[in-house]
Each structure stands twice: as structure tokens, then as C-alpha cells.
Design an enzyme around this catalytic site. Structure first.
Site, PDB file in Angstrom:
ATOM      1  N   GLU A   1      26.982 -51.724 -76.072  1.00 29.35           N
ATOM      2  CA  GLU A   1      25.613 -52.038 -75.648  1.00 29.35           C
ATOM      3  C   GLU A   1      24.956 -50.969 -74.778  1.00 29.35           C
ATOM      4  O   GLU A   1      24.494 -51.252 -73.671  1.00 29.35           O
ATOM      5  CB  GLU A   1      25.605 -53.404 -74.934  1.00 29.35           C
ATOM      6  CG  GLU A   1      26.171 -54.507 -75.810  1.00 29.35           C
ATOM      7  CD  GLU A   1      26.139 -55.897 -75.151  1.00 29.35           C
ATOM      8  OE1 GLU A   1      25.828 -55.982 -73.946  1.00 29.35           O
ATOM      9  OE2 GLU A   1      26.406 -56.884 -75.850  1.00 29.35           O
TER      10      GLU A   1
ATOM     11  N   ASN B   1      29.049 -50.015 -80.259  1.00 32.28           N
ATOM     12  CA  ASN B   1      28.778 -51.382 -80.685  1.00 32.28           C
ATOM     13  C   ASN B   1      27.530 -51.880 -79.951  1.00 32.28           C
ATOM     14  O   ASN B   1      27.357 -51.607 -78.762  1.00 32.28           O
ATOM     15  CB  ASN B   1      30.011 -52.214 -80.256  1.00 32.28           C
ATOM     16  CG  ASN B   1      30.075 -53.602 -80.828  1.00 32.28           C
ATOM     17  OD1 ASN B   1      29.948 -53.785 -82.024  1.00 32.28           O
ATOM     18  ND2 ASN B   1      30.313 -54.590 -79.962  1.00 32.28           N
TER      19      ASN B   1
ATOM     20  N   HIS C   1      24.773 -61.108 -83.441  1.00 32.36           N
ATOM     21  CA  HIS C   1      24.490 -62.387 -82.757  1.00 32.36           C
ATOM     22  C   HIS C   1      23.093 -62.819 -83.174  1.00 32.36           C
ATOM     23  O   HIS C   1      22.095 -62.402 -82.585  1.00 32.36           O
ATOM     24  CB  HIS C   1      24.583 -62.218 -81.236  1.00 32.36           C
ATOM     25  CG  HIS C   1      25.979 -61.978 -80.763  1.00 32.36           C
ATOM     26  ND1 HIS C   1      26.985 -62.911 -80.910  1.00 32.36           N
ATOM     27  CD2 HIS C   1      26.555 -60.907 -80.148  1.00 32.36           C
ATOM     28  CE1 HIS C   1      28.115 -62.433 -80.399  1.00 32.36           C
ATOM     29  NE2 HIS C   1      27.883 -61.216 -79.948  1.00 32.36           N
TER      30      HIS C   1
ATOM     31  N   GLU D   1      30.518 -59.172 -84.295  1.00 29.92           N
ATOM     32  CA  GLU D   1      30.496 -60.363 -83.424  1.00 29.92           C
ATOM     33  C   GLU D   1      29.598 -61.445 -84.015  1.00 29.92           C
ATOM     34  O   GLU D   1      28.848 -62.117 -83.291  1.00 29.92           O
ATOM     35  CB  GLU D   1      30.013 -59.991 -82.018  1.00 29.92           C
ATOM     36  CG  GLU D   1      30.811 -58.866 -81.374  1.00 29.92           C
ATOM     37  CD  GLU D   1      30.389 -58.554 -79.932  1.00 29.92           C
ATOM     38  OE1 GLU D   1      29.691 -59.383 -79.309  1.00 29.92           O
ATOM     39  OE2 GLU D   1      30.758 -57.474 -79.444  1.00 29.92           O
TER      40      GLU D   1
ATOM     41  N   ASP E   1      27.635 -64.489 -85.157  1.00 26.62           N
ATOM     42  CA  ASP E   1      27.430 -65.928 -85.046  1.00 26.62           C
ATOM     43  C   ASP E   1      25.942 -66.184 -85.272  1.00 26.62           C
ATOM     44  O   ASP E   1      25.121 -65.285 -85.091  1.00 26.62           O
ATOM     45  CB  ASP E   1      27.961 -66.546 -83.732  1.00 26.62           C
ATOM     46  CG  ASP E   1      27.551 -65.841 -82.458  1.00 26.62           C
ATOM     47  OD1 ASP E   1      26.539 -65.100 -82.461  1.00 26.62           O
ATOM     48  OD2 ASP E   1      28.241 -66.034 -81.429  1.00 26.62           O
TER      49      ASP E   1
HETATM   50  C1  XIL Z   1      31.370 -62.673 -74.305  1.00 22.11           C
HETATM   51  C2  XIL Z   1      32.579 -63.563 -74.330  1.00 22.11           C
HETATM   52  O1  XIL Z   1      32.678 -64.210 -75.576  1.00 22.11           O
HETATM   53  C3  XIL Z   1      32.463 -64.599 -73.219  1.00 22.11           C
HETATM   54  O2  XIL Z   1      33.652 -65.375 -73.140  1.00 22.11           O
HETATM   55  C4  XIL Z   1      32.232 -63.906 -71.910  1.00 22.11           C
HETATM   56  O3  XIL Z   1      32.024 -64.876 -70.896  1.00 22.11           O
HETATM   57  C5  XIL Z   1      31.036 -62.989 -72.008  1.00 22.11           C
HETATM   58  O4  XIL Z   1      31.221 -62.085 -73.059  1.00 22.11           O
HETATM   59  N1  XIL Z   1      28.552 -59.156 -76.704  1.00 22.11           N
HETATM   60  C6  XIL Z   1      29.797 -58.640 -76.510  1.00 22.11           C
HETATM   61  C7  XIL Z   1      30.908 -59.542 -76.134  1.00 22.11           C
HETATM   62  O5  XIL Z   1      30.024 -57.479 -76.789  1.00 22.11           O
HETATM   63  O6  XIL Z   1      31.856 -58.901 -75.317  1.00 22.11           O
HETATM   64  C8  XIL Z   1      30.425 -60.794 -75.444  1.00 22.11           C
HETATM   65  O7  XIL Z   1      31.534 -61.656 -75.253  1.00 22.11           O
HETATM   66  C9  XIL Z   1      29.336 -61.444 -76.257  1.00 22.11           C
HETATM   67  C10 XIL Z   1      28.173 -60.525 -76.400  1.00 22.11           C
END
Ligand code: XIL
Length: 462
Positions: A163, A204, A240, A269, A271
Site C-alpha cells: 500500500e 501490493n 477488496h 486479498e 473479498d
Molecule cells: C488485515 C487483517 O486481516 C486484520 O486481521 C488486521 O486487523 C488488519 O489487517 N490490506 C492488507 C491486509 O494488506 O494486511 C489487511 O489485513 C487487510 C487490508
């Protein structure tokens, strides 16, 4: 050819054919085409993975699915982040990360390391310190040398930098860029390459799934790193997504333009959240998003895989962070597959949706006769359409004077017009969908009408 010789030859041929069929039956398995998410992805040269987290690993119902064929890749959701791995300066802690790695290893799953450098989940000693650029550079290099060094050879890839951008494509203002300028990205990548030369090194980010300012910024960063000779192997698209914000613009083309730079791309990641409560319309939209993501990845040959950010709503990060939102994953809070969402992913991966259970009752018998006028060789093939059985008895009847002379691949007997065949000691086990063939020679006069009704273990077959 005189007919007794022909009969004998036929019998010999039938015997060898019978033996061949028997061998085939022994080694053949029920049609077990790829059906789980990772099997399907693997059939197309990709992986399908899930994130997980250490507290969940004691939930055995959960780990049974996490460790199943559904997933070929695991990402630790938290346990390789900086606050977990270097909670005090120079004191490294790998217990939790190691637990995830050994879980995956034991099941032949690859691990995506996540993440060596981020603006969040940094330990207090790091965020509260005031560092010169030289100090922070050496802290960063030391962290990566240790963590990536510890996991050397054990992770498939590292999200080296997580990020780095704001949504408008400018660099995020954080500890790293504020102290080191944007050069911290190259520093991190070079340190990771030195620590684990075989791990694929990724940058990422989120909201880069479609085209737009942020994605353009990532694209330009990759190009400029390449131009400087900085190691960069892949770009991770977090994925996301939220149905209320629309599907990313031109996702496949966007992935493709990165691939065209000569880097791998991965959905890291995924969802797809919604404002709760879920309803049929929202779920249909969500299922379509999942379909679109899978298709976008499969449409790009360098898209190496897809990871969902955990597989079940039971452990999703969404409700805790996006208040009032959730239901983002293909398995529900009770670890049951959501037919629409799981089915969409499975289907998009080339499967049959995973929703059609195999038939659980019945049997099928195919009968054929090789007739030479005064006798014939009968071949019966039984297919088990019910649960696995460990012994079988086939019954059928003739309408004429057919008389059994010799059978094989089963124990054949005859009482009047009724024929009974039972398994041998070696071909009694029939899994669901499995078949076995047996044969016998008969003599007859008059007509030789084929039987049409068969029963296996007392059940009438089709
Ligand atoms: C999230 C985890 O899933 C949570 O358990 C934690 O509290 C916060 O981080 N982007 C990312 C991940 O790169 O590392 C994050 O993971 C979600 C958003």
C-alpha cells in the site's frame, strides 16, 4: 472356420478381454475431474488460495477446509507483519508465522509472505522513534534481512511493499516516505532479493484492480523500478471490492498492461463486501463480481493466482473494519459453502459449480452378447451409482434355454432361467461411480433374447 474352434477362440478372446476389463476396473476410479477451487485453478496453471490467521488454526472444522484441496496457497493475515515479527527492535519472533508455514507445508500449499513493509501494524518502538534517514534505512534493511532470511526458501512470494499509494496516485505520506522519500521501495526490494533470491517480490495495493489514477501510479512505479534495475517480480491486486462501489473498470485490461511489463500479477486479498443485510439481489451482484475477477485473472496468462482474504465470514476482517458491512466470502459463518457465491467462483474456474451432488442411489448395468448361433459370450458391466459398496451380487434372467458354461471376473451360477453373479475376492469394492465388468459363455438353442432387467444387491438397476 468350424464353429467349435470359433467358439473356443471367442472364449479365449473374451477371457483376455475379460482380464483386461478386470484390470481396467481395478485401476479405474470414478470420474474424478477437478472440482475444488484449487484443483480447477491448478488445471489452468494457477493457484487458488486463502488468507488465514493464527487464532483460527485451533478451529478444527475451519482448518479441515483450509487444508483441503479447495486451497493451494495460504497467506498469513497478520503473523508476518512487522509488529508480529519484530515487536522490539532487533528481537525477532517467528512462532506464529512458522505455524502458518508449517500448516501449509504439511498440506503441500504454497505461502505468500505478507508483508515486509507497510504503514500499519508497525510496533510502537518504530513509530514512536525519531530516526534519521540512515538509521531508518538500516532498520528497514535489518528487518527484511532477518524476516525474509528466516523464511528463505519457504515462501513462494513476498509482498515486500504494501500500500504505497494514496487513492489519487500520490505517494502515501507515512514513516517511510516521509523519512526516506520514495526510494524506500527500491531499498526494500533489494534487501528482499538479497535475503531470499528465489522468492517472487511483489508490491501490493488496493484500489488498483481497475484502471485509474492509483493504478497508473503503480504502473509507472513498476516501469521506473525496472528502468533502474531494481528487482520486481509481481504486482498484487488486493481486490477488496464492495458491491455498492461498482466493479473496477477494465480489470482484465488493467492486469494485462502490468503483465505486458514483464511482471506476474496476482489477486491477493479478494473479498466482495456488501451493506448488510444480504439479500438475493446483492448476492447475485456479489457472485457476478467474483465471476468477473476470476475471469479477468484467467484471461491474463501471467495472472498466477487468486487469494481470498480468508474463506469464511466467520473470520472475515470486514465487519470489524467496515461497520454494517460483511457477508463478503464464499463460505458462511457456519463454514457452509454459499451455493451462489462458491458456485460462481467454481464455475468461473471451469468447474460445474460444485453444487451438484453425485447420485447416491442405484446402479447401472450394460449387457452385451457376442452370439455365434449356438452359443454366446455375455458381458455385463455394473456401474455403482450409490454409496461405495464392498461386495456385489448381480441377478438377471433369460427367457430361453440359455445354459451357463463358464464365467469369469465373478462367480457365475444359474438356477433355471435365473443367473446370479457375485464378486470375486478382488473386485467386490466399488466406489461411487466405479464400474466392473464380468463375462460368461453360454450355449443355447432357439432364440437368444437379451435380458433387460437387472438387480444389484437387491436394487433394480437402470
Ligand atoms: C488485515 C487483517 O486481516 C486484520 O486481521 C488486521 O486487523 C488488519 O489487517 N490490506 C492488507 C491486509 O494488506 O494486511 C489487511 O489485513 C487487510 C487490508
Amino acid at each position: 472356420m468350424p464353429s467349435p474352434l470359433r467358439a473356443r477362440l471367442t472364449a479365449v478372446l473374451a477371457l483376455s478381454l475379460g482380464a483386461l476389463l478386470a484390470v481396467t476396473a481395478l485401476v479405474s476410479r470414478p470420474a474424478s475431474a477437478a472440482s475444488t477451487l484449487n484443483q480447477l485453478a491448478k488445471a489452468q496453471g494457477r493457484y487458488f488460495g486463502s488468507a488465514t490467521d493464527n487464532p483460527e488454526l485451533s478451529d478444527t472444522a475451519y482448518t479441515a477446509i483450509l487444508g483441503s484441496d479447495e486451497f493451494g496457497a495460504i497467506t498469513p493475515g497478520n503473523s508476518m507483519k512487522w509488529d508480529a515479527t519484530e515487536p522490539s527492535q532487533g528481537q525477532f519472533s517467528y512462532t506464529k508465522g512458522d505455524a502458518v508455514v508449517s500448516f501449509a507445508k504439511a498440506r503441500g500449499q504454497i505461502v505468500r509472505g505478507h508483508t515486509l513493509l507497510w504503514h500499519q501494524q508497525l510496533p510502537g518502538w518504530l513509530t514512536s522513534g525519531s530516526w534519521t534517514a540512515a538509521q531508518l534505512t538500516s532498520i528497514l534493511q535489518n528487518h527484511i534481512a532477518n524476516v525474509a532470511g528466516h523464511y528463505k526458501g519457504q515462501v513462494y512470494s513476498w509482498d515486500v511493499v504494501n500500500e504505497p499509494f494514496n487513492d489519487d496516485g500520490t505517494y502515501r505520506s507515512d514513516l517511510w516516505s516521509n523519512t526516506l522519500g520514495t526510494g524506500y521501495i527500491a531499498t526494500a526490494l533489494k534487501a528482499a532479493r538479497a535475503a531470499d533470491p528465489n522468492a517472487k517480490l511483489y508490491i501490493n495495493d488496493y484500489n488498483i484492480d481497475g484502471t485509474g489514477a492509483k493504478s497508473d501510479a503503480m504502473y509507472n512505479l513498476v516501469k521506473s523500478l525496472q528502468a533502474q534495475g531494481v528487482p520486481i517480480d509481481g504486482v498484487g491486486f488486493q481486490g477488496h471490492l464492495a458491491i455498492q462501489y461498482g466493479f473496477p473498470t477494465n480489470m482484465q485490461q488493467n492486469l494485462q498492461r502490468f503483465a505486458d511489463l514483464g511482471v506476474d500479477v496476482a489477486i491477493t486479498e479478494l473479498d466482495v463486501r456488501m451493506v448488510l443485510p444480504a439479500d438475493a439481489t446483492k448476492v447475485a451482484t456479489q457472485a457476478q463480481y467474483y465471476t468477473n475477477v476470476v475471469k479477468a485473472c484467467l484471461g491474463v496468462s501471467r495472472c498466477v493466482g487468486i487469494t481470498i482474504w480468508d474463506y469464511t465470514d466467520k473470520y472475515s476482517w470486514i465487519p470489524g473494519v467496515f461497520s454494517g458491512q460483511g457477508s463478503a466470502l464464499p463460505w458462511d459463518e457456519n463454514l457452509a459453502k454459499k451455493p451462489d457465491v462458491y458456485g460462481a467462483i467454481n464455475t468461473a474456474l471451469g468447474g460445474s459449480g460444485g453444487g451438484t451432488p453425485p447420485p447416491t442411489t442405484g446402479c447401472k448395468v450394460a449387457y452385451s452378447a457376442n452370439d455365434w448361433g449356438s452359443g454366446f459370450t455375455a458381458t455385463v458391466t455394473i456401474t455403482n451409482q450409490g454409496p461405495a459398496i464392498s461386495g456385489w451380487t448381480l441377478k438377471y434372467s433369460y427367457s430361453g434355454d440359455q445354459k451357463l458354461s463358464q464365467g469369469w471376473n465373478g462367480t457365475w451360477s444359474q438356477s433355471g432361467k435365473d443367473v446370479t453373479v457375485t464378486n470375486t475376492s478382488w473386485n467386490g469394492t466399488l466406489a461411487t461411480g466405479a464400474s466392473i465388468s464380468a463375462g460368461a459363455n453360454f450355449t443355447y438353442t432357439g432364440t437368444n433374447t437379451a435380458p433387460t432387467a437387472f438387480a444389484v444387491n437387491g436394487t433394480t438397476c437402470t
